[in-house]
Design an enzyme around this catalytic site. Structure first.
Site, PDB file in Angstrom:
ATOM      1  N   ASP A  11       1.019  22.187  -0.688  1.00 27.12           N
ATOM      2  CA  ASP A  11       0.057  21.279  -1.329  1.00 27.12           C
ATOM      3  C   ASP A  11      -1.333  21.780  -0.937  1.00 27.12           C
ATOM      4  OD1 ASP A  11      -0.893  18.772  -2.599  1.00 27.12           O
ATOM      5  OD2 ASP A  11      -1.440  18.178  -0.577  1.00 27.12           O
ATOM      6  N   SER A  12      -2.355  21.225  -1.606  1.00 26.43           N
ATOM      7  CA  SER A  12      -3.723  21.575  -1.231  1.00 26.43           C
ATOM      8  C   SER A  12      -4.043  21.139   0.195  1.00 26.43           C
ATOM      9  CB  SER A  12      -4.699  20.870  -2.176  1.00 26.43           C
ATOM     10  OG  SER A  12      -4.533  19.469  -2.056  1.00 26.43           O
ATOM     11  N   TYR A  43      -7.911  20.602  -4.483  1.00 25.82           N
ATOM     12  CA  TYR A  43      -7.678  21.436  -5.662  1.00 25.82           C
ATOM     13  C   TYR A  43      -8.210  20.760  -6.934  1.00 25.82           C
ATOM     14  CZ  TYR A  43      -4.180  24.646  -3.486  1.00 25.82           C
ATOM     15  OH  TYR A  43      -3.518  25.585  -2.746  1.00 25.82           O
ATOM     16  N   GLY A  44      -8.345  19.427  -6.868  1.00 27.71           N
ATOM     17  CA  GLY A  44      -8.625  18.632  -8.070  1.00 27.71           C
ATOM     18  C   GLY A  44      -9.794  19.109  -8.913  1.00 27.71           C
ATOM     19  N   CYS A  74       2.522  19.145  -5.257  1.00 30.57           N
ATOM     20  CA  CYS A  74       1.145  18.871  -5.676  1.00 30.57           C
ATOM     21  C   CYS A  74       1.137  18.827  -7.196  1.00 30.57           C
ATOM     22  CB  CYS A  74       0.252  20.011  -5.169  1.00 30.57           C
ATOM     23  SG  CYS A  74      -1.458  19.919  -5.722  1.00 30.57           S
ATOM     24  N   THR A  76      -1.479  18.727  -9.147  1.00 27.40           N
ATOM     25  CA  THR A  76      -2.551  19.562  -9.685  1.00 27.40           C
ATOM     26  C   THR A  76      -2.116  21.026  -9.728  1.00 27.40           C
ATOM     27  OG1 THR A  76      -4.066  18.007  -8.610  1.00 27.40           O
ATOM     28  CG2 THR A  76      -5.024  20.041  -9.470  1.00 27.40           C
ATOM     29  N   CYS A 184      -0.668  11.859  -7.828  1.00 27.28           N
ATOM     30  CA  CYS A 184      -1.216  12.824  -6.864  1.00 27.28           C
ATOM     31  C   CYS A 184      -0.472  12.549  -5.566  1.00 27.28           C
ATOM     32  CB  CYS A 184      -2.714  12.594  -6.688  1.00 27.28           C
ATOM     33  SG  CYS A 184      -3.412  13.490  -5.273  1.00 27.28           S
ATOM     34  N   THR A 185      -0.011  13.598  -4.917  1.00 29.39           N
ATOM     35  CA  THR A 185       0.865  13.393  -3.759  1.00 29.39           C
ATOM     36  C   THR A 185       0.134  12.829  -2.537  1.00 29.39           C
ATOM     37  OG1 THR A 185       0.637  15.761  -3.252  1.00 29.39           O
ATOM     38  CG2 THR A 185       2.620  15.068  -4.434  1.00 29.39           C
ATOM     39  N   HIS A 186      -1.174  12.841  -2.551  1.00 23.92           N
ATOM     40  CA  HIS A 186      -1.894  12.179  -1.452  1.00 23.92           C
ATOM     41  C   HIS A 186      -1.792  10.642  -1.552  1.00 23.92           C
ATOM     42  CE1 HIS A 186      -3.801  16.111  -0.892  1.00 23.92           C
ATOM     43  NE2 HIS A 186      -4.297  15.670   0.242  1.00 23.92           N
TER      44      HIS A 186
END
Ligand code: DGL
Length: 261
Positions: A11-12, A43-44, A74, A76, A184-186
């Site tokens: 992921d970012s 990354y967004g 991720c 994105t 979004c995985t966050h």
């Protein structure tokens, strides 16, 4: 297919931990390798080419570490790079997309909100996904400024978190939206605060368990729940910081290494 020697996740930053946490004891003790590209997060707002270059670099590294399958944890990076990765690398690559299909099945009002990055909303992949559902349900799209940042900072009980969430969701709370997709995985790490803003009656869909189920199907893993996988982690940011983030976000102790340039 043969059981891989390891499974890679990236992921970012630490968003992918919301997926990794569901895999820790669900993949027959296959070793897991996680890469947080924190030196390049978020990354967004990055260009598609920049995200493809980072995704390629990390996937190559994960395969060098023994990964026989890679989870792009991720949305994105999936939107920007998964077709390229699948073309270039000879291992199964599992990606993420906003869970519009289960949301369309869950909504009672016919109004669904997708919370994601500009990168995801701007992608051809998302446009196609949306066009498969927008005759059936009304899709509201919301970019959520600063959400990734507050998760990366890890101080989830800070009052600022609620302000940041309120600023993005307040316009939606006066609509008929009854189902929110965490695209979004966050964002799953913010679920408790999101609930405080949208209320208890709302459905919130996060795809972590579904992605791990898909990975298990793809690798034909059966009957091996409750066997813990060994875990290694790498970051393009600070290793101490990633160690703390693992502890705070998913309660796992690790000693991260630097991701080579
Ligand atoms: N966690 C990522 C996602 O699922 C992106 C966050 C970011 O770096 O902008 O889209």
């Amino acid at each position: 297919m043969n059981t891989p020697a390891a499974i890679g996740f990236f992921d970012s930053g630490v968003g992918g931990l919301s997926v990794l946490r569901h895999a820790l004891d669900k993949v027959c003790a296959i070793p897991l390798v996680y890469v947080a590209d924190s030196g390049y997060a978020p990354y967004g707002d990055r260009s598609t080419d920049a995200i493809i270059a980072r995704s390629r670099h990390i996937t190559r590294f994960l395969i060098e570490q023994g990964a026989g399958a890679v989870v792009v944890a991720c949305n994105t990076a999936t939107a920007a790079a998964i077709d390229v990765l699948r073309n270039e690398f000879p291992v199964p690559i599992v990606g993420m997309e906003p869970a519009l299909k289960p949301a369309a099945a869950a909504t009672g009002s016919g109004h669904v909100a997708v919370l994601a990055t500009q990168g995801t909303f701007g992608s051809a992949r998302y446009a196609k996904l949306r066009s498969n559902h927008d005759k059936q349900v009304h899709v509201h799209e919301q970019v959520c400024p600063h959400w990734v940042e507050v998760v990366e900072q890890g101080d989830l009980n800070n009052p600022r978190v609620l302000d940041v969430i309120n600023a993005s969701l307040a316009p939606l709370t006066s609509t008929a939206v009854d189902t929110y997709v965490l695209g979004c995985t966050h964002f799953p790490f913010l679920e408790a605060s999101i609930r405080r803003v949208v209320g208890e009656q709302i459905t919130i869909i996060e795809p972590g368990t579904a992605v791990v189920e898909q990975l298990r199907r793809r690798l034909n893993l059966q009957h091996c729940e409750n066997q813990r996988s060994p875990l290694r982690a790498f970051t393009s940011g600070e290793t101490d910081r990633l160690n703390r983030q693992f502890e705070t976000l998913i309660g796992v102790a690790i000693e991260a290494d630097r991701l080579p340039d």
